[in-house]
Design an enzyme around this catalytic site. Structure first.
Site, mmCIF file in Angstrom:
data_model
loop_
_atom_site.group_PDB
_atom_site.id
_atom_site.type_symbol
_atom_site.label_atom_id
_atom_site.label_comp_id
_atom_site.label_asym_id
_atom_site.label_seq_id
_atom_site.Cartn_x
_atom_site.Cartn_y
_atom_site.Cartn_z
ATOM 1 N N LEU A 15 0.821 -1.217 0.000
ATOM 2 C CA LEU A 15 0.000 0.000 0.000
ATOM 3 C C LEU A 15 0.853 1.264 0.000
ATOM 4 O O LEU A 15 0.567 2.234 -0.713
ATOM 5 C CB LEU A 15 -0.940 0.008 1.207
ATOM 6 C CG LEU A 15 -2.084 -1.003 1.152
ATOM 7 C CD1 LEU A 15 -2.869 -0.987 2.454
ATOM 8 C CD2 LEU A 15 -3.012 -0.712 -0.024
ATOM 9 N N GLU A 35 9.332 -4.880 -6.642
ATOM 10 C CA GLU A 35 8.629 -5.741 -5.673
ATOM 11 C C GLU A 35 9.125 -7.166 -5.856
ATOM 12 O O GLU A 35 9.117 -7.690 -6.970
ATOM 13 C CB GLU A 35 7.119 -5.658 -5.909
ATOM 14 C CG GLU A 35 6.287 -6.729 -5.237
ATOM 15 C CD GLU A 35 6.446 -6.782 -3.709
ATOM 16 O OE1 GLU A 35 6.296 -5.736 -3.061
ATOM 17 O OE2 GLU A 35 6.755 -7.877 -3.187
ATOM 18 N N GLN A 115 -7.071 -5.430 0.987
ATOM 19 C CA GLN A 115 -5.835 -5.060 0.290
ATOM 20 C C GLN A 115 -5.668 -5.837 -1.019
ATOM 21 O O GLN A 115 -5.084 -5.332 -1.975
ATOM 22 C CB GLN A 115 -4.681 -5.400 1.240
ATOM 23 C CG GLN A 115 -3.523 -4.471 1.171
ATOM 24 C CD GLN A 115 -2.563 -4.692 2.329
ATOM 25 O OE1 GLN A 115 -3.001 -4.846 3.467
ATOM 26 N NE2 GLN A 115 -1.285 -4.716 2.053
ATOM 27 N N LEU A 139 15.316 -5.558 -4.416
ATOM 28 C CA LEU A 139 16.436 -4.648 -4.205
ATOM 29 C C LEU A 139 17.446 -5.412 -3.351
ATOM 30 O O LEU A 139 17.125 -5.829 -2.238
ATOM 31 C CB LEU A 139 15.983 -3.377 -3.494
ATOM 32 C CG LEU A 139 17.099 -2.386 -3.169
ATOM 33 C CD1 LEU A 139 16.685 -0.975 -3.591
ATOM 34 C CD2 LEU A 139 17.442 -2.392 -1.694
ATOM 35 N N TYR A 213 -13.649 -11.117 16.999
ATOM 36 C CA TYR A 213 -12.487 -11.497 17.793
ATOM 37 C C TYR A 213 -12.933 -12.673 18.645
ATOM 38 O O TYR A 213 -13.969 -12.590 19.332
ATOM 39 C CB TYR A 213 -12.044 -10.340 18.690
ATOM 40 C CG TYR A 213 -11.432 -9.192 17.915
ATOM 41 C CD1 TYR A 213 -10.139 -9.298 17.413
ATOM 42 C CD2 TYR A 213 -12.140 -8.023 17.675
ATOM 43 C CE1 TYR A 213 -9.565 -8.257 16.693
ATOM 44 C CE2 TYR A 213 -11.581 -6.978 16.961
ATOM 45 C CZ TYR A 213 -10.293 -7.093 16.472
ATOM 46 O OH TYR A 213 -9.738 -6.068 15.764
ATOM 47 N N ASP A 297 4.777 0.229 6.813
ATOM 48 C CA ASP A 297 5.245 -0.666 7.879
ATOM 49 C C ASP A 297 6.751 -0.575 8.092
ATOM 50 O O ASP A 297 7.241 -0.918 9.178
ATOM 51 C CB ASP A 297 4.868 -2.125 7.555
ATOM 52 C CG ASP A 297 3.428 -2.439 7.935
ATOM 53 O OD1 ASP A 297 2.645 -1.487 8.145
ATOM 54 O OD2 ASP A 297 3.086 -3.630 8.020
ATOM 55 N N GLY A 306 -7.921 -1.740 15.007
ATOM 56 C CA GLY A 306 -8.207 -0.345 14.677
ATOM 57 C C GLY A 306 -8.102 -0.133 13.175
ATOM 58 O O GLY A 306 -8.557 0.884 12.650
HETATM 59 C C1 FAD Z 1 -1.497 -11.375 7.712
HETATM 60 C C2 FAD Z 1 -1.640 -9.893 7.876
HETATM 61 C C3 FAD Z 1 -2.851 -9.366 8.268
HETATM 62 C C4 FAD Z 1 -3.006 -7.988 8.428
HETATM 63 N N1 FAD Z 1 -4.197 -7.493 8.793
HETATM 64 C C5 FAD Z 1 -4.351 -6.140 8.895
HETATM 65 C C6 FAD Z 1 -5.599 -5.561 9.204
HETATM 66 O O1 FAD Z 1 -6.574 -6.256 9.422
HETATM 67 N N2 FAD Z 1 -5.682 -4.191 9.269
HETATM 68 C C7 FAD Z 1 -4.577 -3.378 9.031
HETATM 69 O O2 FAD Z 1 -4.682 -2.136 9.056
HETATM 70 N N3 FAD Z 1 -3.398 -3.912 8.760
HETATM 71 C C8 FAD Z 1 -3.262 -5.266 8.663
HETATM 72 N N4 FAD Z 1 -2.070 -5.769 8.347
HETATM 73 C C9 FAD Z 1 -0.976 -4.851 8.152
HETATM 74 C C10 FAD Z 1 -1.098 -4.188 6.808
HETATM 75 O O3 FAD Z 1 -1.206 -5.176 5.840
HETATM 76 C C11 FAD Z 1 0.140 -3.333 6.625
HETATM 77 O O4 FAD Z 1 0.089 -2.280 7.576
HETATM 78 C C12 FAD Z 1 0.206 -2.748 5.247
HETATM 79 O O5 FAD Z 1 0.265 -3.793 4.313
HETATM 80 C C13 FAD Z 1 1.453 -1.903 5.143
HETATM 81 O O6 FAD Z 1 1.754 -1.678 3.818
HETATM 82 P P1 FAD Z 1 3.248 -1.490 3.373
HETATM 83 O O7 FAD Z 1 3.166 -1.116 1.949
HETATM 84 O O8 FAD Z 1 3.945 -0.592 4.296
HETATM 85 O O9 FAD Z 1 3.943 -2.898 3.583
HETATM 86 P P2 FAD Z 1 3.670 -4.297 2.891
HETATM 87 O O10 FAD Z 1 2.272 -4.438 2.450
HETATM 88 O O11 FAD Z 1 4.221 -5.309 3.830
HETATM 89 O O12 FAD Z 1 4.547 -4.240 1.581
HETATM 90 C C14 FAD Z 1 5.951 -4.306 1.620
HETATM 91 C C15 FAD Z 1 6.382 -4.955 0.321
HETATM 92 O O13 FAD Z 1 7.787 -4.818 0.181
HETATM 93 C C16 FAD Z 1 8.259 -5.972 -0.486
HETATM 94 N N5 FAD Z 1 9.713 -6.064 -0.240
HETATM 95 C C17 FAD Z 1 10.332 -6.196 0.944
HETATM 96 N N6 FAD Z 1 11.674 -6.174 0.761
HETATM 97 C C18 FAD Z 1 11.883 -6.007 -0.560
HETATM 98 C C19 FAD Z 1 13.055 -5.894 -1.365
HETATM 99 N N7 FAD Z 1 14.301 -5.919 -0.822
HETATM 100 N N8 FAD Z 1 12.927 -5.739 -2.709
HETATM 101 C C20 FAD Z 1 11.676 -5.691 -3.269
HETATM 102 N N9 FAD Z 1 10.534 -5.801 -2.554
HETATM 103 C C21 FAD Z 1 10.634 -5.950 -1.209
HETATM 104 C C22 FAD Z 1 7.452 -7.087 0.137
HETATM 105 O O14 FAD Z 1 7.442 -8.234 -0.687
HETATM 106 C C23 FAD Z 1 6.095 -6.444 0.285
HETATM 107 O O15 FAD Z 1 5.242 -6.727 -0.808
HETATM 108 C C24 FAD Z 1 -1.899 -7.130 8.194
HETATM 109 C C25 FAD Z 1 -0.672 -7.676 7.797
HETATM 110 C C26 FAD Z 1 -0.542 -9.028 7.630
HETATM 111 C C27 FAD Z 1 0.797 -9.581 7.189
#
Ligand code: FAD
Length: 523
Positions: A15, A35, A115, A139, A213, A297, A306
């Site tokens: 995201l 990615e 998502q 990367l 829950y 993240d 939340g």
């Molecule tokens: C099982 C699960 C359930 C969840 N449920 C909830 C929920 O109910 N509500 C909520 O708000 N949040 C939830 N979350 C958290 C939420 O999904 C994250 O907060 C959100 O996805 C954050 O987005 P992001 O883009 O920061 O990270 P991510 O979605 O984790 O994306 C990071 C991306 O970076 C890629 N990556 C990492 N290192 C490299 C590299 N070196 N080179 C290329 N690509 C790389 C990964 O493959 C990944 O696709 C959940 C997470 C998980 C894992």
């Protein structure tokens, strides 16, 4: 080895990364997203878009599409704590969306999409705007110097970028390489997530996000429906501190637990995906190191209680995009980029604190939160959050981190209030006037020429819109909500945040505007 050039390299197409890529490309910045996975998320993970996220999506033209992929969007959200779907109900946290009603504070509704269905929309829009997105590409390493970042990718390419966005998730390798420490109480639980398909009959209310829950003698966990009919997500806690690993939960055991959770002992769920997940609370001590920025993240990890993890990832991506674009186009000085940490890190901390308190209430009463800051009201955090930085001309400092978005003050640092307006006979929101450059909303004619003059001399896209001339104010709310007397104006940033206001007329408006805009943009 040949070297490719791009303005911004983004690692991670989640995201945060896709949002940053989409908004950077929308502003004409050359951007490459890499990615390591072959495609977008298969797991619905962060379901639910706050109205703030939907406002940002509106500015990219995808809010309608996001609503369209979630039949549950208009029907609402129910949150229950129970022993199982058919068992004892301990507490109903939310009956419907009325408690989360923010329609007085925004013209944009909540979204409820997962998502897995939102990321493809972000991807398509990012690509349409011109972003390059490469899947199955990791990367591998990077180095930065005074002028940019050089990265090596798993496909053997070398990329030279002016900036790197680390949107690489909670275990961010980039954050680790930068040596940025994280603060917070760390892991508060471990769970196995399962995406499964089954006929649960009437166990869950259709067309509503029906989140349970579950506190059952056999397990603690959660179960929720998804945007795909007949598809559900189940999660059960497991306990590494007792020597357990995810391998102790083979499919047969998960099927058994799903039967307990649903009170359907004969159920034959088809398991589509499983994965272990650490529920944790951590905030990076810095969101920036030189030319590298942490987003989503990678910058903070919050418990899902939340639903704010995904929404803050979107907020981070958008914030970085408008600031990087302004600096890359020469409209702002590099100092503007320091405001990313100043503005987004306090929000991340509030999100984490609030989610931890929710977690204690909903699923982990034993959680020790003695060192954790107070929670804030979640609707206030959604639309009444406050930024303090050099990119805001703070009027007063009452120290409160949020305000009630249903009674907006219009003060700098807060979101520009929603007012129902009419443009060319069409009902709209003031939100629809924003999001594409700087906007000066004026309560009188004196600002139009000042804005034109300053925009021409600085090159900063700045539009002046005057109430009564450029938009109608049928309910006569504009002046009061923005805190403006005749002759006053509110200067709104490209992210819809009030940067500066003059409540009434001032002398030399063009000169003052030139000075203040220069300060706000660190020129
Ligand atoms: C099982 C699960 C359930 C969840 N449920 C909830 C929920 O109910 N509500 C909520 O708000 N949040 C939830 N979350 C958290 C939420 O999904 C994250 O907060 C959100 O996805 C954050 O987005 P992001 O883009 O920061 O990270 P991510 O979605 O984790 O994306 C990071 C991306 O970076 C890629 N990556 C990492 N290192 C490299 C590299 N070196 N080179 C290329 N690509 C790389 C990964 O493959 C990944 O696709 C959940 C997470 C998980 C894992």
């Amino acid at each position: 080895m040949s070297e490719e050039q791009t303005d911004v390299l983004i690692t991670g197409a989640g995201l945060a990364g896709l949002t940053a890529g989409m908004f950077l490309a929308q502003q004409g910045v050359s951007v490459l997203v890499v990615e390591r996975h072959p495609g977008t998320s298969l797991h619905p993970r962060a379901s639910g878009q706050t109205p703030r996220t939907m406002e940002l999506y509106r500015w990219a033209g995808i809010d309608g599409e996001v609503l369209g992929v979630s039949k549950r969007a208009s029907q609402g959200l129910r949150i229950t704590i129970a022993s199982s779907l058919g068992g004892q109900v301990f507490h109903r946290i939310l009956e419907d969306m009325s408690e989360l009603d923010l329609s007085a504070a925004t013209g944009v509704p909540w979204g409820m999409a997962g998502q897995d269905v939102v990321e493809p929309i972000l991807l398509a829009r990012a690509q349409k705007f011109g972003a390059q997105v490469r899947f199955s590409t990791t990367l591998v390493s990077f180095e930065q110097d005074d002028d940019g970042v050089t990265a090596e990718l798993s496909d053997g390419r070398r990329i030279r970028a002016k900036y790197l966005v680390a949107a690489d998730g909670g275990r961010s390798g980039i954050r680790e390489q930068l040596g940025i420490p994280v603060d917070g109480i760390g892991a508060i639980g471990h769970s196995i997530g399962v995406v499964f398909e089954a006929d649960l009959g009437d166990r869950l209310t259709p067309d509503v996000t029906d989140l349970y829950y579950l506190q059952n003698p056999r397990f603690t966990g959660a179960l929720v429906n998804t945007d795909v009919p007949g598809r559900y997500v189940f999660a059960t806690d497991y306990h590494p501190e007792r020597g357990e690993t995810a391998d102790d939960y083979p499919h047969e055991r998960l099927v058994e637990l799903i039967r307990v959770a649903t009170d359907l002992p004969e159920l034959e769920p088809e398991i589509r995906w499983t994965g272990a997940w650490e529920m944790a609370a951590r905030v990076a001590r810095r969101f920036r190191s030189g030319r590298v920025f942490l987003a989503g993240d990678a910058a903070k990890v919050t418990p899902p209680t939340g639903g704010m993890g995904g929404n803050t990832a979107v907020g981070d991506g958008h914030d970085l995009a408008w600031k990087l674009a302004a600096v890359l186009r020469g409209e702002a000085g590099p100092g503007l980029l320091d405001t990313y940490d100043a503005e987004r890190r306090p929000i991340a901390q509030l999100v984490v604190n609030t989610s931890l308190h929710n977690a204690k209430q909903r699923m982990a009463p034993e959680l020790d939160l003695s060192g954790v800051g107070e929670p804030v009201d979640q609707t206030a955090l959604t639309l009444g959050f406050r930024y303090r930085s050099t990119a805001v001309r703070t009027e007063d400092d009452d120290a409160r981190p949020t305000e009630n978005p249903n009674q907006p003050s219009g003060r700098p640092g807060f979101r520009a209030p929603h007012v129902p307006i009419v443009v060319d006979g069409v009902p709209k929101s003031t939100v629809d006037l924003l999001g594409r450059g700087w906007v000066l909303l004026a309560n009188g004619p004196q600002w139009t020429s000042a804005a034109r003059e300053v925009s021409a001399s600085t090159g900063v896209p700045l539009t002046c819109l005057e109430v009564g001339t450029d938009f109608g104010d049928p309910e006569a709310l504009f002046a009061a909500r923005y805190g403006l007397e005749p002759g006053g104006m509110s200067l709104i940033r490209p992210d819809g945040i009030v940067a500066w206001r003059t409540t009434g007329p001032i002398e030399d408006p063009a000169g003052r505007l030139w000075d203040v805009l220069g300060d706000l943009l660190s020129r």
